[in-house]
Motif scaffolding. Structure first.
Motif, mmCIF file in Angstrom:
data_model
loop_
_atom_site.group_PDB
_atom_site.id
_atom_site.type_symbol
_atom_site.label_atom_id
_atom_site.label_comp_id
_atom_site.label_asym_id
_atom_site.label_seq_id
_atom_site.Cartn_x
_atom_site.Cartn_y
_atom_site.Cartn_z
ATOM 1 N N PRO A 1 0.827 -1.478 -0.127
ATOM 2 C CA PRO A 1 0.041 0.043 -0.082
ATOM 3 C C PRO A 1 0.885 1.238 -0.175
ATOM 4 O O PRO A 1 0.425 2.142 -0.659
ATOM 5 C CB PRO A 1 -0.793 0.013 1.367
ATOM 6 C CG PRO A 1 -0.826 -1.334 1.502
ATOM 7 C CD PRO A 1 0.396 -2.169 0.878
ATOM 8 N N ARG A 2 2.135 1.096 0.644
ATOM 9 C CA ARG A 2 2.866 2.503 0.713
ATOM 10 C C ARG A 2 3.419 2.929 -0.734
ATOM 11 O O ARG A 2 3.634 4.070 -0.864
ATOM 12 C CB ARG A 2 3.944 2.188 1.449
ATOM 13 C CG ARG A 2 4.995 1.145 0.897
ATOM 14 C CD ARG A 2 6.253 0.921 1.636
ATOM 15 N NE ARG A 2 7.075 0.052 1.297
ATOM 16 C CZ ARG A 2 8.091 0.347 0.370
ATOM 17 N NH1 ARG A 2 8.271 1.444 0.076
ATOM 18 N NH2 ARG A 2 9.028 -0.702 -0.173
ATOM 19 N N LEU A 3 3.243 2.098 -1.737
ATOM 20 C CA LEU A 3 3.861 2.243 -3.085
ATOM 21 C C LEU A 3 2.558 2.609 -3.934
ATOM 22 O O LEU A 3 2.915 3.179 -5.120
ATOM 23 C CB LEU A 3 4.627 1.068 -3.625
ATOM 24 C CG LEU A 3 5.670 0.734 -2.922
ATOM 25 C CD1 LEU A 3 6.316 -0.685 -3.690
ATOM 26 C CD2 LEU A 3 6.990 1.835 -2.933
ATOM 27 N N ARG A 4 1.377 2.648 -3.264
ATOM 28 C CA ARG A 4 0.140 2.897 -4.379
ATOM 29 C C ARG A 4 0.573 4.234 -5.003
ATOM 30 O O ARG A 4 0.398 4.452 -6.255
ATOM 31 C CB ARG A 4 -1.191 3.009 -3.583
ATOM 32 C CG ARG A 4 -2.181 3.418 -4.340
ATOM 33 C CD ARG A 4 -3.414 3.296 -3.514
ATOM 34 N NE ARG A 4 -4.653 3.684 -4.367
ATOM 35 C CZ ARG A 4 -5.366 3.372 -5.389
ATOM 36 N NH1 ARG A 4 -4.952 2.045 -5.445
ATOM 37 N NH2 ARG A 4 -6.403 3.778 -5.844
ATOM 38 N N ASP A 5 0.637 5.342 -4.318
ATOM 39 C CA ASP A 5 0.868 6.829 -4.818
ATOM 40 C C ASP A 5 2.027 6.776 -6.164
ATOM 41 O O ASP A 5 1.680 7.322 -7.135
ATOM 42 C CB ASP A 5 0.827 7.878 -4.000
ATOM 43 C CG ASP A 5 -0.168 8.055 -2.837
ATOM 44 O OD1 ASP A 5 -1.547 7.552 -3.778
ATOM 45 O OD2 ASP A 5 -0.093 8.696 -1.966
ATOM 46 N N ALA A 6 3.114 6.130 -5.544
ATOM 47 C CA ALA A 6 4.209 6.272 -6.480
ATOM 48 C C ALA A 6 3.856 5.170 -8.001
ATOM 49 O O ALA A 6 4.251 5.833 -8.659
ATOM 50 C CB ALA A 6 5.326 5.729 -5.769
ATOM 51 N N VAL A 7 3.301 4.373 -7.425
ATOM 52 C CA VAL A 7 2.800 3.453 -8.831
ATOM 53 C C VAL A 7 2.085 4.234 -9.684
ATOM 54 O O VAL A 7 2.442 4.475 -11.018
ATOM 55 C CB VAL A 7 2.076 1.946 -8.266
ATOM 56 C CG1 VAL A 7 1.494 1.325 -9.581
ATOM 57 C CG2 VAL A 7 3.264 1.094 -7.662
ATOM 58 N N LEU A 8 0.897 4.927 -9.232
ATOM 59 C CA LEU A 8 0.263 5.697 -10.044
ATOM 60 C C LEU A 8 0.818 6.838 -10.621
ATOM 61 O O LEU A 8 0.635 7.088 -11.820
ATOM 62 C CB LEU A 8 -1.093 6.232 -9.263
ATOM 63 C CG LEU A 8 -2.161 5.199 -8.648
ATOM 64 C CD1 LEU A 8 -3.282 5.868 -7.686
ATOM 65 C CD2 LEU A 8 -2.753 4.299 -9.521
ATOM 66 N N GLN A 9 1.902 7.353 -10.137
ATOM 67 C CA GLN A 9 2.470 8.326 -10.675
ATOM 68 C C GLN A 9 3.422 7.912 -11.836
ATOM 69 O O GLN A 9 3.312 8.469 -12.883
ATOM 70 C CB GLN A 9 3.496 9.288 -9.692
ATOM 71 C CG GLN A 9 2.497 9.994 -8.569
ATOM 72 C CD GLN A 9 3.417 10.728 -7.794
ATOM 73 O OE1 GLN A 9 4.189 9.810 -6.882
ATOM 74 N NE2 GLN A 9 3.296 11.746 -7.218
#
Length: 473
Positions: free
Chosen positions: A130-138
């Protein structure tokens, strides 16, 4: 004896053109696209208590406040090059239709999944953090439509304020996604990813991928030397590369581009004639509430400033209604004049476009060239051959060799494209040969003009096309 200086009062009569605020507004409305016009009218309605948005079938209202629809017919100008029936009427449908088919209801409830949405789901399933969700979307949002992620990891990390190791981890996961080859920095990496999946990335193939510039030049002897293979093996390797997808992202539906909504329709009548219509779905209509204005002005307690405000608002409302009606009439007038001269295009397509300039339409309609320019700016027309900007139908003339009617520059471009599309692998046409072929068809054109038109179409030179066709043998 000298004359003493003094003050004199002289009267002089001069002529000048003054653009009133109302005329300036009419000019602005004429130049607006249909989307800009709708927004402008919404602002006016919100600001004026005597304006209301009308029902779609109410028509454009005149200043008196009574329903008065835009023109439904106009005669064909006598100067038209050939007879045709152009019935000008307001189309009551909101979208173009050249047949009786309708889009199924189910089709309007579903949409194809886009590339980035598809990739984001896969990467999140692979990483499960979950901690990578925003980074993945970017990172996924930075993937281009063809599937490439051309920015290097350091650039992406700096742009999104991420650790380089996080970007590398996300790219590695991205390159494990379908379609294979996405997330690559360049063509060589994209092809290598696909070959590795097929277990075909051996040393000889890796060398070939590392020397793609030589492959583009068809330098087969040097490639055989570097790869350590013979001619037959090299041809097999090239054939395998050609079966790969250099733009894997395009296998998915791209993000939908902004929809172009036509302002005009040109439709066949079924008896060999044509009809030009306004797209009524894009025409904002307003109601002028004269009763409300009369009710307010009957009140005796209104002070002078209030009465002046009400008078200014009702005049503004009336003028807007008139301006919208005039805009519709002008667009019909200009559209009718254009297609009275472009009947060959309607019957045969782009290769039959006739030369046309603003001055021709100005003379045919009695309008100023600047008015014609504004009436065609950012306006689109739906035809049986597709939807085009109205400006598309204004093209310069290319002289004919025999003194016949000149040819349209756009028609010549289409002729050049057809010639090149039809050339065989063993007979690639040079620009000089194209010039000769066009001259045989009665077109007088210079070689440099052919080269300019070819380049504008994105077509390579004869040398580059010959090399490309050699790879296909």
């Amino acid at each position: 004896m000298s004359l003493a200086p003094g003050i004199r009062l002289d009267l002089r009569q001069t002529q000048s053109l003054v653009l009133t605020p109302q005329l300036q507004q009419a000019i602005r409305l004429l130049q607006m696209s249909n989307i800009e016009l709708a927004s402008a009218v919404d602002r006016e309605v919100a600001d004026n208590p005597f304006l209301q948005r009308a029902d779609r079938d109410a028509g454009v209202l005149a200043a008196a406040g009574t329903a008065e629809p835009a023109p439904t017919a106009a005669p064909l100008p006598a100067a038209a090059p050939r007879p045709a029936d152009f019935s000008l009427s307001v189309k009551r449908a909101g979208s173009p239709s050249f047949d009786d088919e309708r889009t199924p209801f189910e089709a309007r409830l579903t949409r194809a999944k886009g590339l980035r949405e598809h990739l984001a789901e896969q990467v999140m399933a692979l990483l499960r953090e979950p901690r990578l969700r925003d980074a993945v979307l970017q990172i996924v949002e930075s993937v281009e439509d063809d599937g490439y992620l051309r920015e290097d990891d350091a650039t992406l990390a700096a742009r999104f304020h991420l650790e380089p190791a996080v970007v590398s981890e996300i790219r590695a996961a991205l390159q494990r996604c379908e379609p294979t080859g996405v997330g690559a920095r360049d063509l060589a990496e994209c092809l290598a990813l696909q070959l590795k999946e097929k277990n075909r990335f051996d040393p000889a193939m890796a060398t070939l991928i590392a020397n793609l510039p030589l492959l583009a030049k068809a330098d087969f002897n040097e490639l055989m030397r570097r790869c350590g293979v013979d001619a037959e093996d090299l041809q097999d390797m090239i054939a395998e590369i050609k079966r790969l997808d250099p733009k894997p992202g395009l296998t998915f539906a791209p993000d939908e581009p902004p929809t172009v909504v036509p302002d005009l329709f040109v439709l066949p009548t079924g008896d060999g004639r044509w009809r030009v219509e306004l797209n009524a779905g894009t025409l904002p209509r307003v109601l002028v509430d004269v009763d409300y204005h009369a009710e307010l002005t009957r009140q005796c307690a209104l002070d002078r400033r209030t009465r002046e405000y009400l008078s200014e608002r009702i005049q503004s409302a009336n003028w807007l209604a008139k301006a919208l009606d005039q805009r519709a009439r002008t667009m019909l007038r200009v559209g009718k004049a254009i297609f009275a001269r472009q009947i060959p295009f309607l019957e045969g397509g782009a290769q039959h476009l006739r030369p046309l300039v603003l001055r021709d339409i100005a003379a045919a309609t009695g309008l100023h060239e600047s008015t014609v320019s504004r009436a065609t700016s950012d306006k689109y027309v739906a035809t049986p051959h597709g939807t085009f900007p109205l400006k598309y139908f204004f093209t310069t003339a290319i002289p004919a060799t025999s003194g016949d009617q000149a040819h349209s520059a756009e028609a010549i471009r289409q002729m050049i494209k057809r010639m090149i599309d039809r050339e065989s692998p063993t007979e690639v046409l040079s620009d000089d040969q194209i010039v000769a072929a066009l001259k045989a068809k009665g077109v007088m054109i210079a070689r440099r003009t052919v080269a300019k038109y070819r380049e504008s179409l994105g077509i390579a030179s004869s040398v580059e096309r010959r090399r490309a066709k050699a790879l296909g043998r």
